[in-house]
Each structure stands twice: as C-alpha cells, then as structure tokens.
Design an enzyme around this catalytic site. Structure first.
Site, mmCIF file in Angstrom:
data_model
loop_
_atom_site.group_PDB
_atom_site.id
_atom_site.type_symbol
_atom_site.label_atom_id
_atom_site.label_comp_id
_atom_site.label_asym_id
_atom_site.label_seq_id
_atom_site.Cartn_x
_atom_site.Cartn_y
_atom_site.Cartn_z
ATOM 1 N N LYS A 74 74.020 -13.975 55.165
ATOM 2 C CA LYS A 74 72.773 -13.333 55.688
ATOM 3 C C LYS A 74 72.904 -13.014 57.232
ATOM 4 C CE LYS A 74 68.619 -12.858 53.769
ATOM 5 N NZ LYS A 74 68.334 -12.649 52.177
ATOM 6 N N GLY A 178 51.097 -11.549 49.055
ATOM 7 C CA GLY A 178 51.824 -10.864 49.838
ATOM 8 C C GLY A 178 52.001 -9.407 48.966
ATOM 9 N N GLY A 180 53.537 -6.485 50.242
ATOM 10 C CA GLY A 180 54.365 -5.448 50.831
ATOM 11 C C GLY A 180 55.129 -4.816 49.795
ATOM 12 N N ASN A 181 56.280 -4.141 50.289
ATOM 13 C CA ASN A 181 56.964 -3.113 49.318
ATOM 14 C C ASN A 181 57.205 -3.834 47.898
ATOM 15 O OD1 ASN A 181 57.301 -1.307 51.240
ATOM 16 N ND2 ASN A 181 59.263 -1.913 51.884
ATOM 17 N N VAL A 182 57.547 -5.002 47.856
ATOM 18 C CA VAL A 182 57.897 -5.803 46.722
ATOM 19 C C VAL A 182 56.564 -6.163 45.860
ATOM 20 C CG1 VAL A 182 59.042 -7.662 45.596
ATOM 21 C CG2 VAL A 182 60.197 -6.729 47.345
HETATM 22 N N1 PHE Z 1 67.057 -8.577 50.729
HETATM 23 C C1 PHE Z 1 67.954 -8.874 49.827
HETATM 24 C C2 PHE Z 1 67.855 -10.168 49.058
HETATM 25 O O1 PHE Z 1 67.430 -11.222 49.768
HETATM 26 C C3 PHE Z 1 69.312 -8.542 50.224
HETATM 27 C C4 PHE Z 1 69.910 -7.137 49.663
HETATM 28 C C5 PHE Z 1 69.415 -6.399 49.040
HETATM 29 C C6 PHE Z 1 71.185 -7.222 49.911
HETATM 30 C C7 PHE Z 1 70.403 -5.288 48.813
HETATM 31 C C8 PHE Z 1 72.437 -6.560 49.625
HETATM 32 C C9 PHE Z 1 71.603 -5.476 48.957
HETATM 33 O O2 PHE Z 1 68.287 -10.525 47.883
#
Ligand code: PHE
Length: 365
Positions: A74, A178, A180-182
């Site tokens: 990360k 929440g 947002g996009n998701v």
């Molecule tokens: N934000 C995504 C997650 O937490 C991270 C991610 C997405 C990494 C796509 C690579 C490709 O799962």
C-alpha cells in the site's frame, strides 16, 4: 517488542511535493506486491505510516483469500491538516509516489485507492510501469470501483442466503454507509434488485441518490445502528468500534470499506452478539480481482466479471465453514489466508522477493 511483519517499508519526503510518501510492502510470498495509493489527511505522518502498515497487511489477506498470485502492499501520501492539495501539488505528489514505486523495481505496483483515480494513475504511469488501473486509452483497466461494488453485492447475496435462505436481494433490508464510487453503485444495484435501503453519507449532497432510489436517508451514526438485515460499511475504515457494537440492530455487517474494525477484538464482540461479520478484505476484493484479471491475466471483461462474482461462493464457503466448525467467518477467513500463504512457503517460493514482470505488467492496449 513486536516483530516487523513487513518485508519492506519506504518512507521518503517527496522531492517535489515535500510530502511524506510511504510505501509498505507487506509480503511477496504469493507474488509481487500490489495495493492502492491513498492520499489522505492525517494529524501526523506517523498515523499515515500506521495506516499503510495495516492496509498493506490487509492486501496480503485480500489477494490470498481471492486466490490471486499477488502480495500485499500500500502507498500512503500523508497530507498535513489544513494542507491544500492544488492540482499542481497533486501532480507533484503523484510523481513522487512514482519515483518510490519505480525504485522498488517491480517488487510492488500501485493502483487507485481512497483519494486517487485512474487519471492519477496516468500521472504515476509517466514515470513507472508498475501501476494498475490507468485509463483505458493508456492501456489500463481503468476505474476499479464498479468491480469492487459488484463484488460487494455478490458477497451480500451469500450473506442474505444465510440470514433468509435465499440469494435473491428483493426485500433484504440494507443500510449502506458511504455513497462514493463504490457505495453509490452498491446502493443503485441493490435498489434495482428490490432491496429496502437506508442510505447515508457524510456529504449531505449525496442525499439526492436516496431520493432517486426511493430509499430512506439517515445520518451516518443512525444508519450504522439502523434496524436492518445487513449494514454495509462503504467508506473509510475504523467504523466498527467497541462502543458501536452493543448499539447495532442488524444481523450482519458486510461491506467494501477497508479496515472496518477499530481493533481486532471488535470481531469477537460482534461474534458474541451473534452478528455475522464478513472480513472487509473478502468483500472488497472485486477491484483487484478485476484489475489483475484484465491487466495481468489478459482476460476479457466478461471473464473478469465472472471471477469478481466468485466472491459470492467464497463468502458462502466461509459462512458454511464457520457454521460447521462453530467458529466465526473471521477465523475461517484467516485459516484460508494462512493455508494459501503456507502452501506458497511449502512450494519453496518464499525467500526471493517476487517482482512484477515489466512486459507482463503492461496491459495490451
Ligand atoms: N484500492 C484497491 C484495494 O484496496 C487497490 C487496487 C485496486 C490495487 C486495483 C490494484 C488494482 O483493493
């Protein structure tokens, strides 16, 4: 003293932005590491480091449980309170991230996360190949949030099945916290399938979506404690606290927000109250499953979607294992992760750090 679990952590003051850039590579036991780049505000950069350590470890679990040959990593860019991230400073921060990622030589590839988008991945992509989810015109798999949402809905089918004996979502009472996009897409999909929704976001402007979907609107605090079948955390982490658990009025909690537990002990409190909690790293895997299917495994959108929808089966298996073994879904998920990491170790592939193959990592345009 506790042991450092992570293979490598790079902390660097970005030479352009002056911001703390933190890249944590938790494990490359299953393959080269991947994980998103979070640009977020923290009271101190050390809080950003703590976030990167926790989130990268969750990525290892996410990949392992999803059966993907990737390790956990990360990136966190820690913005000081009150720091104004202008477009120019944002670009500088992204190029600083790119330098750190490139310096790892393929050990880790980044992607979008809270506070970053496919456009940002395009900027990172100016200086390194090790980046997922660039816009399609640049050969990337673009926005991963629709797949994350689809995976979360798939998880909810399996949760609904243990609560009500049917995988149909019609009539399932769900609070989505929440939008947002998701979270917004989860809510829209659930509404289309006839679920009864309570919707919530810290941004009052998102209330319009509740109106459109015929859902009840609530403040985040009351949405979390709404009397529903399932609460779906779909924003930032740490929402499940010791104080919250006694006040919950749902039968299950399952959502795509990363790191939902304020501490590991909260999982036991949920279990003691008989509330089913599906670990976030299982529910939220759709985004990475999609990105890896399309960019590394060169699969079609349909094939990628099929793998994302496989989350329903994963959750069903974990819930069934928890039931037969008398444990929790958390324990069953941890067992699955341990088994997959253990199998990699016994194949003798651990020891040498694993790197992304530059040619493979570049998606076909
Ligand atoms: N934000 C995504 C997650 O937490 C991270 C991610 C997405 C990494 C796509 C690579 C490709 O799962």
């Amino acid at each position: 003293m506790s042991q450092l679990e992570h293979e490598q952590v790079v902390i660097r003051t970005g030479r352009r932005s002056g911001l703390p850039v933190i890249v944590a590579v938790h494990s490359t036991a299953l393959g080269p590491a991947a994980g998103g780049c979070r640009i977020w505000r923290y009271a101190a950069w050390q809080d950003g480091l703590a976030d990167a350590l926790r989130l990268s470890s969750a990525m290892t679990a996410k990949f392992a449980a999803a059966g993907l040959a990737c390790g956990g990593g990360k990136t966190v860019v820690a913005l000081p309170e009150g720091f104004e991230l202008t477009a120019e400073r944002r670009r500088e921060a992204l190029l600083d991230v790119a330098d750190v990622v490139e310096s790892l030589g393929g050990l880790y590839a980044t992607g979008p996360d809270v506070g970053t988008s496919p456009q940002d991945m395009a900027v990172i992509g100016e200086r390194t190949e090790y980046v997922f989810c660039k816009p399609a015109e640049l050969g990337g798999s673009a926005d991963s949030s629709p797949a994350t949402a689809d995976g979360a809905v798939a998880a909810l089918r399996a949760v609904g099945a243990v609560l009500r004996g049917t995988t149909t979502l019609a009539g399932l009472r769900v609070a989505v916290v929440g939008l947002g996009n998701v979270g917004g897409r989860v809510a829209t999909t659930l509404a289309a399938q006839g679920a009864e929704l309570v919707l919530s976001d810290i941004d009052p402007e998102r209330r319009a979506l509740a109106g459109e979907l015929g859902a009840v609107w609530a403040e985040p605090g009351s949405a979390l404690t709404a009397e529903v079948d399932v609460v779906v955390p779909a924003a930032l982490g740490g929402v499940l606290t010791e104080e919250l658990v006694p006040r919950l009025r749902c039968r299950a909690v399952a959502g795509p927000a990363n790191n939902q537990l304020a501490g590991p002990e909260v999982a036991d409190l949920l279990a003691a109250r008989g509330i089913v909690w599906v670990p976030d790293y299982i529910v939220s895997a759709g985004g990475v499953i999609h990105a890896i299917a399309v960019e590394l495994d060169k699969q079609s959108e349909d094939e990628a979607l099929e793998r994302v929808l496989g989350i329903e089966g994963t959750v069903a298996d974990l819930l069934a294992a928890a039931r037969t073994q008398g444990g929790t879904p958390v324990a069953a998920a941890e067992e699955l992760v341990r088994a997959r990491l253990g199998a990699a170790r016994s194949r003798g592939v651990v020891g040498e750090p694993r790197r992304h193959d530059r040619r493979a990592a570049v998606a076909q345009p």
